[in-house]
Design a protein around this motif. Structure first.
Motif, PDB file in Angstrom:
ATOM      1  N   HIS A  11       0.828  -1.214   0.000  1.00  0.00           N
ATOM      2  CA  HIS A  11       0.000   0.000   0.000  1.00  0.00           C
ATOM      3  C   HIS A  11       0.862   1.264   0.000  1.00  0.00           C
ATOM      4  CE1 HIS A  11      -3.272  -2.732   0.796  1.00  0.00           C
ATOM      5  NE2 HIS A  11      -2.728  -3.112   1.925  1.00  0.00           N
ATOM      6  N   PHE A  12       1.902   1.262  -0.811  1.00  0.00           N
ATOM      7  CA  PHE A  12       2.855   2.382  -0.790  1.00  0.00           C
ATOM      8  C   PHE A  12       2.383   3.555  -1.633  1.00  0.00           C
ATOM      9  CE2 PHE A  12       6.651   4.628  -2.279  1.00  0.00           C
ATOM     10  CZ  PHE A  12       7.307   4.876  -1.088  1.00  0.00           C
ATOM     11  N   ALA A  13       1.884   3.282  -2.841  1.00  0.00           N
ATOM     12  CA  ALA A  13       1.466   4.334  -3.763  1.00  0.00           C
ATOM     13  C   ALA A  13      -0.032   4.263  -3.987  1.00  0.00           C
ATOM     14  CB  ALA A  13       2.202   4.212  -5.097  1.00  0.00           C
ATOM     15  N   SER A  14      -0.670   5.416  -4.025  1.00  0.00           N
ATOM     16  CA  SER A  14      -2.110   5.459  -4.248  1.00  0.00           C
ATOM     17  C   SER A  14      -2.432   5.215  -5.716  1.00  0.00           C
ATOM     18  CB  SER A  14      -2.671   6.820  -3.827  1.00  0.00           C
ATOM     19  OG  SER A  14      -2.232   7.826  -4.735  1.00  0.00           O
ATOM     20  N   MET A  15      -3.697   4.896  -5.983  1.00  0.00           N
ATOM     21  CA  MET A  15      -4.137   4.711  -7.362  1.00  0.00           C
ATOM     22  C   MET A  15      -3.952   5.998  -8.166  1.00  0.00           C
ATOM     23  SD  MET A  15      -7.866   3.494  -8.797  1.00  0.00           S
ATOM     24  CE  MET A  15      -7.735   1.938  -7.900  1.00  0.00           C
ATOM     25  N   GLU A  16      -4.223   7.142  -7.532  1.00  0.00           N
ATOM     26  CA  GLU A  16      -4.064   8.420  -8.225  1.00  0.00           C
ATOM     27  C   GLU A  16      -2.609   8.663  -8.615  1.00  0.00           C
ATOM     28  OE1 GLU A  16      -4.849  13.215  -7.501  1.00  0.00           O
ATOM     29  OE2 GLU A  16      -5.446  11.737  -5.985  1.00  0.00           O
ATOM     30  N   LEU A 176      11.500   0.571  -6.319  1.00  0.00           N
ATOM     31  CA  LEU A 176      10.624   0.164  -7.416  1.00  0.00           C
ATOM     32  C   LEU A 176       9.191   0.153  -6.902  1.00  0.00           C
ATOM     33  CD1 LEU A 176      11.033  -2.636 -10.043  1.00  0.00           C
ATOM     34  CD2 LEU A 176       8.935  -2.520  -8.685  1.00  0.00           C
ATOM     35  N   VAL A 177       8.304   0.822  -7.634  1.00  0.00           N
ATOM     36  CA  VAL A 177       6.885   0.840  -7.290  1.00  0.00           C
ATOM     37  C   VAL A 177       6.109   0.193  -8.426  1.00  0.00           C
ATOM     38  CG1 VAL A 177       4.878   2.256  -6.721  1.00  0.00           C
ATOM     39  CG2 VAL A 177       7.156   2.948  -5.933  1.00  0.00           C
ATOM     40  N   VAL A 178       5.310  -0.804  -8.107  1.00  0.00           N
ATOM     41  CA  VAL A 178       4.515  -1.499  -9.115  1.00  0.00           C
ATOM     42  C   VAL A 178       3.336  -0.609  -9.503  1.00  0.00           C
ATOM     43  CG1 VAL A 178       3.192  -3.579  -9.639  1.00  0.00           C
ATOM     44  CG2 VAL A 178       5.161  -3.708  -8.090  1.00  0.00           C
ATOM     45  N   ASP A 181      -0.656  -4.364 -12.578  1.00  0.00           N
ATOM     46  CA  ASP A 181      -0.499  -5.796 -12.299  1.00  0.00           C
ATOM     47  C   ASP A 181      -1.373  -6.669 -13.180  1.00  0.00           C
ATOM     48  OD1 ASP A 181      -2.971  -5.242 -11.175  1.00  0.00           O
ATOM     49  OD2 ASP A 181      -2.274  -5.448  -9.105  1.00  0.00           O
ATOM     50  N   GLU A 182      -1.977  -6.095 -14.228  1.00  0.00           N
ATOM     51  CA  GLU A 182      -2.820  -6.876 -15.131  1.00  0.00           C
ATOM     52  C   GLU A 182      -2.003  -7.293 -16.354  1.00  0.00           C
ATOM     53  OE1 GLU A 182      -6.340  -4.656 -15.939  1.00  0.00           O
ATOM     54  OE2 GLU A 182      -7.066  -4.774 -13.863  1.00  0.00           O
ATOM     55  N   TYR A 183      -1.118  -8.236 -16.143  1.00  0.00           N
ATOM     56  CA  TYR A 183      -0.275  -8.765 -17.202  1.00  0.00           C
ATOM     57  C   TYR A 183       0.094 -10.189 -16.822  1.00  0.00           C
ATOM     58  CZ  TYR A 183       3.442  -7.785 -13.869  1.00  0.00           C
ATOM     59  OH  TYR A 183       4.216  -7.758 -12.745  1.00  0.00           O
ATOM     60  N   GLU A 184       0.668 -10.913 -17.782  1.00  0.00           N
ATOM     61  CA  GLU A 184       1.123 -12.271 -17.510  1.00  0.00           C
ATOM     62  C   GLU A 184       2.630 -12.350 -17.715  1.00  0.00           C
ATOM     63  OE1 GLU A 184      -1.106 -15.065 -19.839  1.00  0.00           O
ATOM     64  OE2 GLU A 184      -3.050 -14.292 -19.145  1.00  0.00           O
ATOM     65  N   GLY A 185       3.265 -13.298 -17.024  1.00  0.00           N
ATOM     66  CA  GLY A 185       4.719 -13.360 -17.045  1.00  0.00           C
ATOM     67  C   GLY A 185       5.271 -12.231 -16.199  1.00  0.00           C
ATOM     68  N   GLY A 186       6.450 -11.759 -16.552  1.00  0.00           N
ATOM     69  CA  GLY A 186       7.030 -10.609 -15.878  1.00  0.00           C
ATOM     70  C   GLY A 186       7.397 -10.875 -14.431  1.00  0.00           C
ATOM     71  N   GLY A 187       7.509  -9.810 -13.691  1.00  0.00           N
ATOM     72  CA  GLY A 187       7.956  -9.888 -12.312  1.00  0.00           C
ATOM     73  C   GLY A 187       9.449  -9.610 -12.200  1.00  0.00           C
ATOM     74  N   PRO A 217      16.880 -18.145  -9.838  1.00  0.00           N
ATOM     75  CA  PRO A 217      16.850 -17.003  -8.921  1.00  0.00           C
ATOM     76  C   PRO A 217      16.612 -17.439  -7.487  1.00  0.00           C
ATOM     77  CG  PRO A 217      14.775 -17.183 -10.109  1.00  0.00           C
ATOM     78  CD  PRO A 217      15.696 -18.208 -10.716  1.00  0.00           C
ATOM     79  N   GLU A 218      17.056 -16.607  -6.572  1.00  0.00           N
ATOM     80  CA  GLU A 218      16.754 -16.843  -5.161  1.00  0.00           C
ATOM     81  C   GLU A 218      15.270 -16.599  -4.901  1.00  0.00           C
ATOM     82  OE1 GLU A 218      18.964 -17.694  -2.500  1.00  0.00           O
ATOM     83  OE2 GLU A 218      20.147 -18.295  -4.236  1.00  0.00           O
ATOM     84  N   ALA A 219      14.681 -15.657  -5.644  1.00  0.00           N
ATOM     85  CA  ALA A 219      13.267 -15.336  -5.454  1.00  0.00           C
ATOM     86  C   ALA A 219      12.730 -14.667  -6.706  1.00  0.00           C
ATOM     87  CB  ALA A 219      13.085 -14.415  -4.252  1.00  0.00           C
ATOM     88  N   ILE A 220      11.448 -14.872  -6.972  1.00  0.00           N
ATOM     89  CA  ILE A 220      10.718 -14.152  -8.018  1.00  0.00           C
ATOM     90  C   ILE A 220       9.501 -13.528  -7.350  1.00  0.00           C
ATOM     91  CG2 ILE A 220       9.385 -14.317 -10.151  1.00  0.00           C
ATOM     92  CD1 ILE A 220      11.119 -16.665 -10.975  1.00  0.00           C
ATOM     93  N   THR A 221       9.318 -12.242  -7.545  1.00  0.00           N
ATOM     94  CA  THR A 221       8.218 -11.558  -6.884  1.00  0.00           C
ATOM     95  C   THR A 221       7.376 -10.780  -7.881  1.00  0.00           C
ATOM     96  OG1 THR A 221       7.644  -9.961  -5.141  1.00  0.00           O
ATOM     97  CG2 THR A 221       9.696  -9.577  -6.335  1.00  0.00           C
ATOM     98  N   LYS A 222       6.049 -10.855  -7.706  1.00  0.00           N
ATOM     99  CA  LYS A 222       5.080 -10.120  -8.525  1.00  0.00           C
ATOM    100  C   LYS A 222       4.013  -9.534  -7.607  1.00  0.00           C
ATOM    101  CE  LYS A 222       3.462 -11.758 -12.324  1.00  0.00           C
ATOM    102  NZ  LYS A 222       2.825 -12.629 -13.343  1.00  0.00           N
ATOM    103  N   PRO A 223       4.370  -8.542  -6.809  1.00  0.00           N
ATOM    104  CA  PRO A 223       3.402  -7.964  -5.872  1.00  0.00           C
ATOM    105  C   PRO A 223       2.341  -7.146  -6.605  1.00  0.00           C
ATOM    106  CG  PRO A 223       5.439  -6.725  -5.831  1.00  0.00           C
ATOM    107  CD  PRO A 223       5.688  -7.909  -6.707  1.00  0.00           C
ATOM    108  N   PRO A 224       1.224  -6.876  -5.950  1.00  0.00           N
ATOM    109  CA  PRO A 224       0.150  -6.116  -6.582  1.00  0.00           C
ATOM    110  C   PRO A 224       0.512  -4.652  -6.794  1.00  0.00           C
ATOM    111  CG  PRO A 224      -0.361  -6.532  -4.283  1.00  0.00           C
ATOM    112  CD  PRO A 224       0.857  -7.341  -4.598  1.00  0.00           C
ATOM    113  N   ALA A 225      -0.241  -4.009  -7.666  1.00  0.00           N
ATOM    114  CA  ALA A 225      -0.031  -2.584  -7.942  1.00  0.00           C
ATOM    115  C   ALA A 225      -0.132  -1.781  -6.651  1.00  0.00           C
ATOM    116  CB  ALA A 225      -1.059  -2.098  -8.956  1.00  0.00           C
ATOM    117  N   GLY A 226       0.738  -0.787  -6.542  1.00  0.00           N
ATOM    118  CA  GLY A 226       0.794   0.040  -5.349  1.00  0.00           C
ATOM    119  C   GLY A 226       1.864  -0.378  -4.381  1.00  0.00           C
ATOM    120  N   THR A 227       2.400  -1.597  -4.553  1.00  0.00           N
ATOM    121  CA  THR A 227       3.452  -2.102  -3.679  1.00  0.00           C
ATOM    122  C   THR A 227       4.799  -1.509  -4.071  1.00  0.00           C
ATOM    123  OG1 THR A 227       2.256  -4.192  -3.476  1.00  0.00           O
ATOM    124  CG2 THR A 227       4.566  -4.190  -2.813  1.00  0.00           C
ATOM    125  N   ALA A 228       5.625  -1.247  -3.078  1.00  0.00           N
ATOM    126  CA  ALA A 228       7.006  -0.806  -3.325  1.00  0.00           C
ATOM    127  C   ALA A 228       7.964  -1.907  -2.906  1.00  0.00           C
ATOM    128  CB  ALA A 228       7.311   0.472  -2.565  1.00  0.00           C
TER     129      ALA A 228
END
Length: 257
Positions: A11-16, A176-178, A181-187, A217-228
């Motif tokens: 919840h880092f960045a607002s939708m606006e 990095l701020v997401v 999040d409406e895509y496939e693959g990536g992260g 990789p040690e980790a792959i992350t795809k957090p939701p939009a608004g996440t930093a």
């Protein structure tokens, strides 16, 4: 340690704020396309590397439009960018004040800060964990084909096949701020060691993530939009290929002095 870890902030960045950054980049892309059509230059539309905001090193990134907030995006995007940086620094040093008008989902996000662990992190990374907002910020910058420097932060838009090869940022901290999040693959994939041998693996996510044990990789992350996410400058990472849709992130690496 800083080199092998990253921090996720929900919840880092607002939708606006996210929409402001995305729309500014989209407006620039639209104007660039219209200008190219008016000039009869269709090659500019089809070749990302001909755009003045795209790194010309195609071996580093592909199908990735990169828009410097400072040199290319509008005033609204600049304000949003400044707000995000200040929010991060307040999160790290706990200096934020309670504000019921905070645009985040949790209005007490800033006043709570990141706690003792973030104070320790800030001290380790910057040599200080107090009043970070008043320190001088030096953003990583890179030249375009004409030699003009375009500093981060940038809005990166990855379309199908878009990726950014494994690398380290080399600055004290990356934010990095997401934005979408409406895509496939990536992260984002994080690695323990640098391995450039994946240059010969092709562009598919399967090839890049499953080629060999050394590339796992040690980790792959795809957090939701608004996440930093934040990480240190020696952490190896890459943007994995998008397979469908478009992925947009706000990203910048910086030093505080």
């Amino acid at each position: 340690s800083q080199s092998l870890s990253y921090v996720t902030i929900s919840h880092f960045a607002s939708m606006e704020e996210r929409r402001t950054l995305i729309d500014s980049a989209a407006d620039l892309k639209r104007q660039e396309t219209e200008d190219a059509l008016s000039a009869g230059n269709t090659s500019t539309i089809s070749n990302n590397n001909s755009s003045n905001h795209i790194l010309f090193a195609s071996s580093t990134n592909k199908n990735c439009d990169r828009y410097s907030v400072k040199t290319l995006l509008n005033e609204g995007a600049k304000v949003a960018s400044s707000t995000l940086l200040n929010r991060l620094l307040e999160f790290l040093d706990g200096s934020g004040k309670d504000d019921s008008n905070n645009p985040n989902d949790n209005p007490h996000f800033i006043s709570q800060g990141g706690g003792e662990k973030m104070l320790v992190l800030a001290k380790e990374v910057f040599g200080s964990n107090s009043d970070l907002r008043h320190m001088d910020v030096r953003w990583y910058a890179e030249p375009d084909e004409t030699g003009t420097l375009h500093p981060e932060p940038k809005v990166n838009v990855y379309t199908e096949g878009g990726h950014f090869a494994q690398h380290e940022d080399g600055m004290q901290l990356t934010l990095l701020v997401v934005l979408t999040d409406e895509y496939e693959g990536g992260g984002t994939a994080f690695y323990r060691d640098l391995d450039l041998s994946h240059d010969d693996l092709g562009d598919t996510a399967e090839n890049m993530t499953n080629a060999s044990h050394s590339l796992q990789p040690e980790a792959i992350t795809k957090p939701p939009a608004g996440t930093a996410m934040i990480w240190g400058g020696t952490l190896q990472h890459m943007a994995l290929p998008v397979t469908k849709g478009a992925r947009a992130v706000y990203v910048g690496s910086f030093d505080l002095m």
